[in-house]
Scaffold this active site. Structure first.
Site, PDB file in Angstrom:
ATOM      1  N   SER A 102       0.818  -1.208   0.000  1.00  0.00           N
ATOM      2  CA  SER A 102       0.000   0.000   0.000  1.00  0.00           C
ATOM      3  C   SER A 102       0.863   1.274   0.000  1.00  0.00           C
ATOM      4  CB  SER A 102      -0.951  -0.076   1.196  1.00  0.00           C
ATOM      5  OG  SER A 102      -1.987   0.849   1.071  1.00  0.00           O
ATOM      6  N   ASP A 219     -10.122  -4.921  -4.221  1.00  0.00           N
ATOM      7  CA  ASP A 219      -9.318  -4.277  -3.186  1.00  0.00           C
ATOM      8  C   ASP A 219     -10.144  -3.350  -2.291  1.00  0.00           C
ATOM      9  OD1 ASP A 219      -6.279  -3.395  -2.467  1.00  0.00           O
ATOM     10  OD2 ASP A 219      -7.617  -1.667  -2.458  1.00  0.00           O
ATOM     11  N   HIS A 274      -8.457  -5.038   0.580  1.00  0.00           N
ATOM     12  CA  HIS A 274      -7.182  -4.351   0.781  1.00  0.00           C
ATOM     13  C   HIS A 274      -6.358  -4.876   1.958  1.00  0.00           C
ATOM     14  CE1 HIS A 274      -4.268  -1.297  -0.035  1.00  0.00           C
ATOM     15  NE2 HIS A 274      -4.313  -0.857   1.204  1.00  0.00           N
TER      16      HIS A 274
END
Ligand SMILES: *[C@@H]1O[C@H](CO)[C@@H](O)[C@H](O)[C@H]1NC(C)=O
Length: 293
Positions: A102, A219, A274
């Site tokens: 990320s 995600d 995610h």
């Protein structure tokens, strides 16, 4: 008289032991950089996966800017992560792998471009907004309350806003000029705005042997999700794929060269939210394991 095999068996065993030792010894250390609002704790599972399939691998999850600290200015974080990564690299003459999640992927990209002589072999980006972020999901609303995504640019694209990590990769496709002028991070890293270190940063980045880009449509945070492999919105919010991006076509930071070399590998996985990317064994098996040698 001794049978020939009795003297050969110990030798064979010895050779096997030596070989096994060499193999274990052969795995490069893996350096993990966490994402926004998390820290090393969230990567214990991943670390276990790595050590299970490649026993003896050194795994370093860098403990810096954890949790709320991850909102601090991104250039400051890059400086400190760079220092920590450099120390590990100096102790690993055969090179290291960099696995970044990320926001961590954006940090790692900056570290790679601004580190001359780094010895990162493979850079693995796990669902990172590499081409930017334009979406206010629930996850980000914790950070930016009361701001609809259309208004965030007003907050982000100035000196104050740039002190918040997320603003450094906020990429509003409807305010391109403000992005280029007011974002002092991503347009430089991706070479969208010319600067005097372009050539040097491209060379530094291109020292990597391989880049692995992992992401997927479920995600829920990275928006558009294709940003995880350098796709992004145009002014109509249609996604333009990596190879049609200006920074790709003009090879502003080395992406086209890396791709032409055959060293960009994209791994798209559906069904992954995610915060589950780093703990999903299927993702690990399909997209990560084979590169960690
Ligand atoms: C794990 O990843 C696979 C795809 O690689 C996906 O189908 C599955 O839904 C994921 N599971 C979780 C719990 O995220």
């Amino acid at each position: 008289m001794m049978a020939p095999w009795t003297s050969r068996v110990p030798l064979a065993v010895l050779l096997l032991v030596l070989l096994a030792a060499r193999c274990t010894d052969g795995y490069k250390p893996v350096v993990i950089v966490h994402g926004i609002l998390d820290g090393p704790k969230e990567f214990e599972t991943l670390s276990t996966f790595i050590k299970k399939v490649h026993p003896g691998t050194e795994v370093h999850t860098i403990s810096l800017y954890n949790n709320l600290e991850s909102l601090k200015p991104l250039w400051m974080q890059v400086r400190d992560f760079k220092k920590a990564i450099k120390e590990i690299m100096n102790k690993s003459p055969k090179g290291v792998h960099l696995l970044c999640f990320s926001q961590g992927g954006v940090i790692c990209r900056a570290v790679l471009s601004t580190s001359p002589n780094h010895n990162v072999h493979t850079f693995i980006s796990l669902s990172s907004p590499l081409a930017g972020q334009y979406g206010d999901t629930d996850y980000l609303k914790k950070v930016l309350p009361n701001h609809a995504k259309k208004m965030v640019y007003i907050f982000c694209y100035n000196k104050m806003g740039q002190k918040m990590s997320m603003c450094s990769y906020w990429n509003d496709p409807h305010h391109r000029a403000d992005y280029l002028r007011g974002n002092t991070f991503l347009p430089l890293i991706n070479g969208e705005k010319p600067h005097k270190f372009m050539k040097e940063w491209r060379e530094n980045f291109l020292r990597i042997k391989k880049m692995v880009l992992i992401g997927g449509p479920d995600d829920g945070v990275i928006t558009p999700w294709q940003s995880s492999y350098y796709g992004f919105y145009d002014a109509r919010e249609d996604v333009v794929e990596m190879r049609n991006q200006e920074f790709y076509k003009r090879d502003t930071f080395g992406l086209r060269t890396l791709d032409a070399r055959g060293d960009v590998s994209v791994c798209v996985q559906s069904g992954v939210e995610h915060t589950h990317w780093h703990s999903n064994f299927t993702v690990f098996t399909n997209c990560i394991e084979k590169w960690l040698i």
